[in-house]
Write an enzyme that holds these catalytic residues in place. Structure first.
Site, mmCIF file in Angstrom:
data_model
loop_
_atom_site.group_PDB
_atom_site.id
_atom_site.type_symbol
_atom_site.label_atom_id
_atom_site.label_comp_id
_atom_site.label_asym_id
_atom_site.label_seq_id
_atom_site.Cartn_x
_atom_site.Cartn_y
_atom_site.Cartn_z
ATOM 1 N N PRO A 105 0.811 -1.198 0.000
ATOM 2 C CA PRO A 105 0.000 0.000 0.000
ATOM 3 C C PRO A 105 0.851 1.257 0.000
ATOM 4 O O PRO A 105 1.769 1.392 0.800
ATOM 5 C CB PRO A 105 -0.772 -0.096 1.301
ATOM 6 C CG PRO A 105 -0.560 -1.465 1.809
ATOM 7 C CD PRO A 105 0.537 -2.089 1.071
ATOM 8 N N GLU A 106 0.529 2.136 -0.890
ATOM 9 C CA GLU A 106 1.109 3.476 -0.900
ATOM 10 C C GLU A 106 0.011 4.429 -0.429
ATOM 11 O O GLU A 106 -1.022 3.970 0.044
ATOM 12 C CB GLU A 106 1.599 3.820 -2.313
ATOM 13 C CG GLU A 106 2.558 2.772 -2.868
ATOM 14 C CD GLU A 106 3.075 3.086 -4.262
ATOM 15 O OE1 GLU A 106 3.140 4.265 -4.626
ATOM 16 O OE2 GLU A 106 3.414 2.141 -4.998
ATOM 17 N N HIS A 110 -1.465 -15.409 9.585
ATOM 18 C CA HIS A 110 -0.685 -14.167 9.713
ATOM 19 C C HIS A 110 -1.521 -13.003 10.237
ATOM 20 O O HIS A 110 -1.255 -11.851 9.920
ATOM 21 C CB HIS A 110 -0.029 -13.783 8.392
ATOM 22 C CG HIS A 110 0.731 -14.899 7.758
ATOM 23 N ND1 HIS A 110 1.876 -15.414 8.299
ATOM 24 C CD2 HIS A 110 0.486 -15.627 6.640
ATOM 25 C CE1 HIS A 110 2.319 -16.403 7.537
ATOM 26 N NE2 HIS A 110 1.486 -16.558 6.532
ATOM 27 N N ARG A 113 4.121 -10.991 5.283
ATOM 28 C CA ARG A 113 5.572 -10.787 5.219
ATOM 29 C C ARG A 113 6.142 -10.121 6.463
ATOM 30 O O ARG A 113 7.347 -10.062 6.628
ATOM 31 C CB ARG A 113 5.925 -9.983 3.967
ATOM 32 C CG ARG A 113 5.699 -10.792 2.705
ATOM 33 C CD ARG A 113 5.993 -9.996 1.464
ATOM 34 N NE ARG A 113 7.406 -9.758 1.302
ATOM 35 C CZ ARG A 113 7.915 -9.073 0.284
ATOM 36 N NH1 ARG A 113 7.123 -8.555 -0.629
ATOM 37 N NH2 ARG A 113 9.201 -8.913 0.179
#
Length: 279
Positions: free
Chosen positions: A2-3, A98, A117
């Site tokens: 995400p930006e 996760h 991640r």
DNA sequence: CACGACACCTGCCGGC
DNA sequence: TGCCGGCAGGTGTCGT
């Protein structure tokens, strides 16, 4: 990950559902996701807290938190890293692998932070204090705000020989731009990503400065780019990746001049550009 | 100081 | 089918 447009979409999605909610319970997954304070203090601080205003700063989300023992101005600060999502879910829905943080908000609702991640980060505290402690970076101006001025931008460009793309990605210069929207902005501005910043003409530098908000606003309208992991505040995909000009389109033809788009590395990041249009 | 290289993680995809 | 390398939207640290 995400930006800015993706984070902005999530913030807008969550705002009406979170402001005023009370945290009835806290579940922690992998402790490494929590950067400050230590996980027990983090969980204890959130338990029973009342959620206040939610806002975005660069690629960070800040959720105001009030509760006994929490200093004034405390926020739950979330950075999504490369693969993080922050979604509202029904409490009965199975938790995805996760899942590193679950806030039980009552009324069958949970706010869940999922990040395979584990490049994402969670912090709890007053942002200014965390900045002074070096736990949060000092961010440059918002590209959609009034502080992203021509004076500031050109002073930053003049001061460095780095590639213009590296400058766009530097969160201390301007906050919120990442790899996708850096490539898109440079394409729109017709500037080669490798050009040393201090060798851009004033006009070319201006073109980049003006392109960035255009690209970001367009992506927000399309609810962000869902290339792999990104999901909005309700777990749905965005559509901005469907109308990208260059990112991920190496080998395809430039929409302006039909030259094949080329892929290279700039500042260690995969970069796609038109060798004909971008000089 | 400025900059590049590398580390940090998991998952997925393509090639053999 | 299965293994392996390469690659991914980010950023903090370390060495030159």
């Amino acid at each position: 990950m995400p930006e800015l447009p993706e984070v902005e979409t999530i913030v807008r999605d969550l705002r009406p559902h979170l402001v005023g909610a009370r945290v009835a319970g806290v579940h922690l997954g992998h402790p490494a996701a929590i950067r400050h304070p230590d996980p027990p203090a983090f969980a204890a601080g959130l338990a029973g807290a009342r959620l206040g205003p939610i806002r975005r700063r660069g690629k960070f989300m800040l959720l105001g938190c009030r509760g006994p023992g929490l200093p004034r101005g405390t926020a739950l600060i979330v950075h999504l890293g490369m693969s993080g999502t922050l979604c509202l879910s029904a409490a009965g829905e199975p938790r995805r692998p996760h899942t590193h943080l679950v806030l039980d908000l009552g009324a069958d609702r949970e706010l869940r932070f999922v990040d395979p991640r584990r490049f994402g980060r969670l912090l709890l505290g007053p942002p200014a204090a965390l900045e002074r402690l070096g736990r949060l970076p000092r961010l440059g101006p918002e590209p959609l705000g009034p502080a992203f001025t021509a004076d500031w931008w050109h002073a930053c460009l003049r001061r460095t020989r780095r590639a213009i793309k590296a400058v766009l990605l530097d969160q201390r210069v301007v906050s919120g731009c990442g790899n996708i929207y850096a490539d898109e902005s440079l394409f729109l501005a017709r500037v080669h990503p490798q050009r040393p910043a201090d060798r851009l003409t004033r006009a070319a530098g201006e073109a980049v400065r003006r392109a960035l908000p255009i690209v970001l606003r367009q992506a927000i309208r399309s609810r962000g780019s869902s290339i792999a992991d990104y999901r909005d505040g309700f777990g749905a995909r965005g559509a901005a990746h469907e109308s990208l000009f260059v990112y991920g389109r190496q080998g395809l033809l430039c929409v302006r001049c039909r030259t094949p788009l080329r892929r290279t590395q700039v500042a260690g990041r995969t970069t796609v550009f038109c060798p004909c249009c971008q000089r």
